[in-house]
Every structure is written in C-alpha cells, then in structure tokens.
Design a protein around this motif. Sequence first.
Motif, PDB file in Angstrom:
ATOM      1  N   VAL A   1     -77.429 -25.589 -22.657  1.00 53.24           N
ATOM      2  CA  VAL A   1     -78.379 -25.892 -23.728  1.00 53.24           C
ATOM      3  C   VAL A   1     -79.014 -24.598 -24.224  1.00 53.24           C
ATOM      4  O   VAL A   1     -79.274 -23.681 -23.443  1.00 53.24           O
ATOM      5  CB  VAL A   1     -79.476 -26.844 -23.189  1.00 53.24           C
ATOM      6  CG1 VAL A   1     -80.577 -27.060 -24.217  1.00 53.24           C
ATOM      7  CG2 VAL A   1     -78.867 -28.179 -22.772  1.00 53.24           C
ATOM      8  N   THR A   2     -79.247 -24.522 -25.537  1.00 52.22           N
ATOM      9  CA  THR A   2     -80.036 -23.425 -26.099  1.00 52.22           C
ATOM     10  C   THR A   2     -81.232 -24.041 -26.814  1.00 52.22           C
ATOM     11  O   THR A   2     -81.067 -25.037 -27.519  1.00 52.22           O
ATOM     12  CB  THR A   2     -79.229 -22.632 -27.153  1.00 52.22           C
ATOM     13  OG1 THR A   2     -78.064 -22.154 -26.550  1.00 52.22           O
ATOM     14  CG2 THR A   2     -80.024 -21.477 -27.680  1.00 52.22           C
ATOM     15  N   VAL A   3     -82.403 -23.456 -26.622  1.00 52.39           N
ATOM     16  CA  VAL A   3     -83.589 -24.012 -27.275  1.00 52.39           C
ATOM     17  C   VAL A   3     -84.286 -22.974 -28.145  1.00 52.39           C
ATOM     18  O   VAL A   3     -84.260 -21.786 -27.874  1.00 52.39           O
ATOM     19  CB  VAL A   3     -84.622 -24.555 -26.253  1.00 52.39           C
ATOM     20  CG1 VAL A   3     -84.164 -25.869 -25.671  1.00 52.39           C
ATOM     21  CG2 VAL A   3     -84.911 -23.534 -25.154  1.00 52.39           C
ATOM     22  N   SER A   4     -84.944 -23.501 -29.211  1.00 64.48           N
ATOM     23  CA  SER A   4     -85.821 -22.684 -30.057  1.00 64.48           C
ATOM     24  C   SER A   4     -87.239 -22.791 -29.525  1.00 64.48           C
ATOM     25  O   SER A   4     -87.534 -23.644 -28.688  1.00 64.48           O
ATOM     26  CB  SER A   4     -85.824 -23.213 -31.482  1.00 64.48           C
ATOM     27  OG  SER A   4     -84.594 -22.997 -32.093  1.00 64.48           O
ATOM     28  N   ALA A   5     -88.118 -21.962 -30.077  1.00 66.67           N
ATOM     29  CA  ALA A   5     -89.546 -22.062 -29.744  1.00 66.67           C
ATOM     30  C   ALA A   5     -90.100 -23.373 -30.292  1.00 66.67           C
ATOM     31  O   ALA A   5     -89.589 -23.908 -31.276  1.00 66.67           O
ATOM     32  CB  ALA A   5     -90.284 -20.881 -30.349  1.00 66.67           C
TER      33      ALA A   5
ATOM     34  N   THR B   1     -88.442 -28.198 -34.252  1.00 68.16           N
ATOM     35  CA  THR B   1     -89.052 -29.526 -34.396  1.00 68.16           C
ATOM     36  C   THR B   1     -88.571 -30.451 -33.283  1.00 68.16           C
ATOM     37  O   THR B   1     -89.316 -31.314 -32.814  1.00 68.16           O
ATOM     38  CB  THR B   1     -88.681 -30.137 -35.764  1.00 68.16           C
ATOM     39  OG1 THR B   1     -88.682 -29.102 -36.738  1.00 68.16           O
ATOM     40  CG2 THR B   1     -89.641 -31.222 -36.178  1.00 68.16           C
ATOM     41  N   SER B   2     -87.314 -30.241 -32.869  1.00 73.50           N
ATOM     42  CA  SER B   2     -86.721 -31.106 -31.835  1.00 73.50           C
ATOM     43  C   SER B   2     -87.433 -30.973 -30.497  1.00 73.50           C
ATOM     44  O   SER B   2     -87.396 -31.882 -29.671  1.00 73.50           O
ATOM     45  CB  SER B   2     -85.239 -30.778 -31.655  1.00 73.50           C
ATOM     46  OG  SER B   2     -84.562 -30.938 -32.876  1.00 73.50           O
ATOM     47  N   VAL B   3     -88.068 -29.802 -30.252  1.00 75.35           N
ATOM     48  CA  VAL B   3     -88.801 -29.609 -28.993  1.00 75.35           C
ATOM     49  C   VAL B   3     -90.287 -29.314 -29.299  1.00 75.35           C
ATOM     50  O   VAL B   3     -90.954 -28.586 -28.577  1.00 75.35           O
ATOM     51  CB  VAL B   3     -88.195 -28.450 -28.143  1.00 75.35           C
ATOM     52  CG1 VAL B   3     -86.813 -28.826 -27.626  1.00 75.35           C
ATOM     53  CG2 VAL B   3     -88.101 -27.139 -28.934  1.00 75.35           C
ATOM     54  N   GLY B   4     -90.766 -29.923 -30.409  1.00 78.79           N
ATOM     55  CA  GLY B   4     -92.093 -29.558 -30.938  1.00 78.79           C
ATOM     56  C   GLY B   4     -93.289 -30.003 -30.115  1.00 78.79           C
ATOM     57  O   GLY B   4     -94.387 -29.449 -30.262  1.00 78.79           O
TER      58      GLY B   4
END
Length: 438
Positions: free
Chosen positions: A69-73, A42-45
């Motif tokens: 930094v690590t990011v989700s989809a 949601t943070s990178v939605g």
Amino acid sequence: MRREALAAPGEAGAGENASKCRNRPLVASEIVALVVQKYGGTSVGDPERIKAVADHIARTRRAGDDVVVTVSAMGKSTDDLIRLAQEVSHTPNVREMDMLLTAGERISMALVSMAVNDLGVPAVSFTGSQAGIVTDTQHGRARIVEVKGDRIREAVADGKVAIVAGFQGVSTAKEIVTLGRGASDLTALALAHVLGADACEIYTDVEGVYTADPRIVPNARKLARVSLDEMLEMAATGGRVLMLRSVEFARKYGVRIHVRSSFTWAPGTWVEEASEMESMEQAIISGVTHDTSEAKVTIEQVPDQPGVAGKLFRALADAGCNVDMIVQNVSTEGHTDISFTLPKDDLSSAHEVMQRVLGAVGAKQYRSDLDVGRVSLIGAGMKSHPGVAATMFETLAREGINIEMISTSTIRISCVVAEADVERAVQALHDEFKLGQV
Ligand code: ADP
Ligand code: ASP
Ligand code: MG
C-alpha cells in the motif's frame, strides 16, 4: 498474476534489465498474486476513512493477494504544512521543507498500519527511504533513480502488508526528499513495477477518470478505459486525477493502472495500452481538461534573427522554468512577439531571467498575465477526423470566449483563454462533443 524479483530502474531509464528478467521462465513457487494500492489524501482524511481503507486492505489480503500500500498525507495536510512553513520563514529552506512535508505521509502510513493490524492482519509501515526509493538530489521535485524495495519484499514474504509513505525518497546524497506535488501516484507506480505487480490500484475520491472534471461538469461520464497516450495528455493538461510523471512511468514500463473510488469501491477506469481493435473503434474525443495553474508571458518586439529564441529559452530552462506552450507571431519590420506559458510558481524565476536577458537579445519589453487558463480536448480518434479544431473554435466563439493561444498534438487541441471563461468553456465543449452520452 505473477511476481518476480526485478532489477529496479528509475524514472530516467535502465528499463532493459527489467524486461530481460520478465522473459525468464518462472517456477511455480514464484507465481503469486500481488496488488499495489494507493490511497489519496481524501481517502485517508480522517479516522473513519482510515478505518474504511484498512478494512478494504484487510479484505484484499484475506482474499489471498499479497498487498503493498502507498498512502498520501491526510486530507489537505500537505497544504497546511506548506502554510505553516511560510508563517515561520519567507523563503523556507528546501531541505527543511522536505523534512517537514514528508512527515505528512509518515503520519498516515503509521495510522493505516495500526488500523490494519487491529483487524488481525499483520502490517508494517515504511518511509520512502526505508523502502529504498532512491532519487536524485533535487529537493521538492526529486526524480527516482532506483527502487530497491528489499524491505518491502521481505515484509511481503513474511506475510505482512507493507505500507509505504508516498511522495518521498532518499537522495543519492542521503537526504530526505519529496518527489513533487501529487507524487504518491508515482510511488505506487514505481513500486508496482519493481515488485512485478500486474496492476496498480489508485484509490481516490471519484470513481475513475471522467470525460471532464466531475466537480465542474455534473454530467461528466466515467470512462471504462482510457489509453496511456490519452491519459498522458489529460494529466499534462490539468486532469489531475493522476500525476503526469506517474503516467509517464506507467507508459515506459507497461504498468496497468486501475483508478477507482475508496468511497464506493466500484470498478473504475483502466488506464492501459490500447489494443489495435480498440484504437480502430476509438471515440473521436475522450475528454475535456482544464488547467488554471499556468501564467502567460509575452515578450514584445523581439528581433527576428537566428539564435534569439535559443538564448531566451535556454536562459529560462537554466533557471528551472517549465515552459509549456510557445507561440511566435509573424514578423513585421524585422521584429516579432513571442508568448509562452509556464506554471505560476515559476513566474518569479522567469521575471529574473527576463530582466537579465531581454536587453542582451535586443527585445523591447515583456508582460505577464496571471488571469489565463487552458482548455484542452483529448482524443486518439481526432487523428482520423478532420474538423475537430474548427468545431472547438466555433463553440468557444458562440460562447463569446476569446482564444489567446492555440497548441496541438496529434491527439490534443489546447486553447488558452481568460481564467474566468475556463469553466464555461469546458462545459460548452463537453456538451458540443456529446461527451456525457454513452
Ligand atoms: P487524490 O488526493 O486521491 O490523489 P486528487 O485530488 O489528486 O486525488 O485527484 C482526484 C481529483 O481529480 C478529483 O476529485 C477530481 O476533481 C479531479 N479531476 C480532474 N479532472 C478529472 C477527470 N477527468 N476525471 C476524474 N477526476 C478529475
Ligand atoms: N501529499 C502530497 C501532495 O499533496 C502527495 C500526494 O498527495 O500525492 O502533493
Ligand atoms: Mg492526486
């Protein structure tokens, strides 16, 4: 904060090297600040969210910290990709599934990197494989065996922000793999440990770890601190704000976690080893969790003889079924019933096992029930306070909620109830134990 080049143990072991290196005296040039930040789906939605996240990363970097930094989809894109696969194949090939799903995180890492660069802060993105996250060969739920991290260290030494795709790695057979649902948390914790960061910030869509899921208990309270032991029980029983294996990793290697919001940026919850003083003053109950992702299986008329449970559960384990709670009834006339819970996703494998072994162990029949959920009370203080279980059962009784199974640990009590009763049970228990009050 201090950062050192450490040996890189995996989920399974080899922690010794790391702690030996830690004890080595540091020279002044090695003492630098490093922060690992993880941003959830949601943070990178959407593009606006990505720009907000980039702004925060750039500020952290400008303030003087090295940043990884690590990011989700983006958003729910992993779910969308799974649906897409199911539209083209009834039984998607596990290798291709991992190729597909890792693309989600690859999109967000590149976009976040572009946005950070645009703010004048140099950043460079890496896939899990490029970051040197080496795993075993289990597609879909690979376990980390080693984190090399060389390219991350080089990027940081060059003054760049390193942005790593979460949830993925490369197996010892050189295949691209995923680490399990929600595993960007694990990527972040593994990097934080191996790079020697003294804290790992997990940015999400709530302000921290709450006394219950704030989406179903409106007066749930944000906890300033929660012990790793309690967080482990919370994560294991449905408090999905942190992935269970990431908490296990943090506990094993002593990484401090700060769970916080990428929407308000307010200070969140510190998840860390409780000091002795804190343990003494521990609240009786820290939280109520719930989980509706499991099913219940009951095997009827099992011969009450040595070796039967061993055969049944060995066969289930060999089929990869993640059995959770197990209850055996008292025996009548040499027979007993055994019930257990397992993830709904493992039910079809369990069906195959049952059909194969039921006759062999002399059991009569089995049935499965999807309409169940688990409600759990977690609290380190319950060790020294009798009566918590009684109050829990009385509260559920008052709500007319039937308890189907019970299990306990020293700091947790769980009840399996009908799925339709789960939310009401959580709210009633949250009220009864006054968890919304400071
Ligand atoms: P992310 O995509 O950032 O990894 P997740 O959806 O995995 O986020 O986890 C955050 C969600 O966890 C919250 O939106 C909240 O609904 C849920 N949650 C469940 N239990 C809790 C809890 N005790 N405290 C905080 N959040 C919780
Ligand atoms: N995108 C992956 C998932 O949805 C990993 C994560 O978000 O942590 O499970
Ligand atoms: Mg998550």
